[in-house]
Enzyme design. Structure first.
Site, PDB file in Angstrom:
ATOM      1  N   ASN A  68      60.269   8.176  -9.495  1.00  0.00           N
ATOM      2  CA  ASN A  68      61.219   7.884  -8.425  1.00  0.00           C
ATOM      3  C   ASN A  68      61.992   9.158  -8.112  1.00  0.00           C
ATOM      4  OD1 ASN A  68      60.623   5.102  -8.238  1.00  0.00           O
ATOM      5  ND2 ASN A  68      61.936   4.660  -9.986  1.00  0.00           N
TER       6      ASN A  68
ATOM      7  N   HIS B 204      57.663   7.157 -15.387  1.00  0.00           N
ATOM      8  CA  HIS B 204      57.571   5.798 -15.933  1.00  0.00           C
ATOM      9  C   HIS B 204      56.094   5.494 -16.216  1.00  0.00           C
ATOM     10  CE1 HIS B 204      61.619   4.210 -14.545  1.00  0.00           C
ATOM     11  NE2 HIS B 204      61.487   5.193 -13.681  1.00  0.00           N
TER      12      HIS B 204
ATOM     13  N   GLY C 155      65.304   4.810  -5.616  1.00  0.00           N
ATOM     14  CA  GLY C 155      65.799   4.121  -6.807  1.00  0.00           C
ATOM     15  C   GLY C 155      65.997   5.000  -8.020  1.00  0.00           C
TER      16      GLY C 155
ATOM     17  N   HIS D  70      61.741  11.873 -14.900  1.00  0.00           N
ATOM     18  CA  HIS D  70      61.104  11.016 -15.904  1.00  0.00           C
ATOM     19  C   HIS D  70      59.936  10.294 -15.257  1.00  0.00           C
ATOM     20  CE1 HIS D  70      64.547   9.025 -14.004  1.00  0.00           C
ATOM     21  NE2 HIS D  70      63.821   7.926 -14.007  1.00  0.00           N
TER      22      HIS D  70
HETATM   23  P1  5GP Z   1      64.982   5.520 -12.446  1.00  0.00           P
HETATM   24  O1  5GP Z   1      65.574   4.310 -11.781  1.00  0.00           O
HETATM   25  O2  5GP Z   1      65.940   6.688 -12.418  1.00  0.00           O
HETATM   26  O3  5GP Z   1      63.614   5.888 -11.956  1.00  0.00           O
HETATM   27  O4  5GP Z   1      64.744   5.115 -13.946  1.00  0.00           O
HETATM   28  C1  5GP Z   1      65.721   5.254 -14.940  1.00  0.00           C
HETATM   29  C2  5GP Z   1      65.256   4.411 -16.099  1.00  0.00           C
HETATM   30  O5  5GP Z   1      65.957   4.816 -17.244  1.00  0.00           O
HETATM   31  C3  5GP Z   1      65.513   2.928 -15.908  1.00  0.00           C
HETATM   32  O6  5GP Z   1      64.290   2.212 -16.034  1.00  0.00           O
HETATM   33  C4  5GP Z   1      66.506   2.586 -17.016  1.00  0.00           C
HETATM   34  O7  5GP Z   1      66.286   1.304 -17.566  1.00  0.00           O
HETATM   35  C5  5GP Z   1      66.258   3.697 -18.014  1.00  0.00           C
HETATM   36  N1  5GP Z   1      67.404   4.073 -18.811  1.00  0.00           N
HETATM   37  C6  5GP Z   1      68.652   4.356 -18.351  1.00  0.00           C
HETATM   38  N2  5GP Z   1      69.452   4.716 -19.363  1.00  0.00           N
HETATM   39  C7  5GP Z   1      68.681   4.673 -20.490  1.00  0.00           C
HETATM   40  C8  5GP Z   1      68.954   4.944 -21.862  1.00  0.00           C
HETATM   41  O8  5GP Z   1      70.055   5.323 -22.259  1.00  0.00           O
HETATM   42  N3  5GP Z   1      67.909   4.804 -22.738  1.00  0.00           N
HETATM   43  C9  5GP Z   1      66.671   4.413 -22.330  1.00  0.00           C
HETATM   44  N4  5GP Z   1      65.728   4.308 -23.264  1.00  0.00           N
HETATM   45  N5  5GP Z   1      66.386   4.144 -21.036  1.00  0.00           N
HETATM   46  C10 5GP Z   1      67.389   4.271 -20.140  1.00  0.00           C
END
Ligand code: 5GP
Ligand code: ZN
Length: 113
Positions: free
Chosen positions: A86, A101, A92, A99
């Site tokens: 993302n 996914h 999102g 990162h």
């Molecule tokens: P994004 O929405 O930025 O693509 O994804 C961020 C992801 O990081 C989300 O799926 C969220 O659940 C995960 N996430 C956020 N904070 C933490 C954390 O402190 N530890 C872990 N393991 N995942 C996290």
């Protein structure tokens, strides 16, 4: 980056369920899983987003995909998994440390939401 949650996980200042790492990449389970397997694969270097990546990151970005491939095999989800990056709030992105996914263990629709 002092306040970046993923940099804190890399430094082991915040807990995470780490699955795999090497000198440059770390993989750990997402705390809010969107599939039976939901793993985040990150570079240990702080890069804010795909848009912030530079030509010198080319090999590192490939390493993220290959670590995801390795975990997908270990998790036995090779028959169908999805890799998602993302970029930006409109897509999102909530954590501003790039990162990848890795999602698997269920079916996925297309187009994505
Ligand atoms: P994004 O929405 O930025 O693509 O994804 C961020 C992801 O990081 C989300 O799926 C969220 O659940 C995960 N996430 C956020 N904070 C933490 C954390 O402190 N530890 C872990 N393991 N995942 C996290
Ligand atoms: Zn960071």
């Amino acid at each position: 980056m002092d306040n970046c949650i993923f940099c804190r996980i890399i430094r082991r200042e915040s807990p995470a369920r780490v699955l795999k790492e090497d000198d440059e990449v770390l993989a750990f389970r997402d705390t809010n899983p969107q599939a039976p397997t939901h793993v985040l694969v990150i570079p240990k270097a702080h890069i804010a987003s795909v848009d912030a990546a530079r030509p010198e990151h080319q090999a590192l970005l490939g390493q993220l995909v290959l670590m995801a491939q390795s975990i997908a095999r270990e998790e036995k989800i090779v028959s169908g998994y999805r890799l998602v990056l993302n970029n930006g709030r409109g897509a999102g992105q909530t954590v501003h440390h790039i990162h990848l996914h890795l999602l698997g263990g269920r079916g996925f629709g297309w187009p994505p939401g």
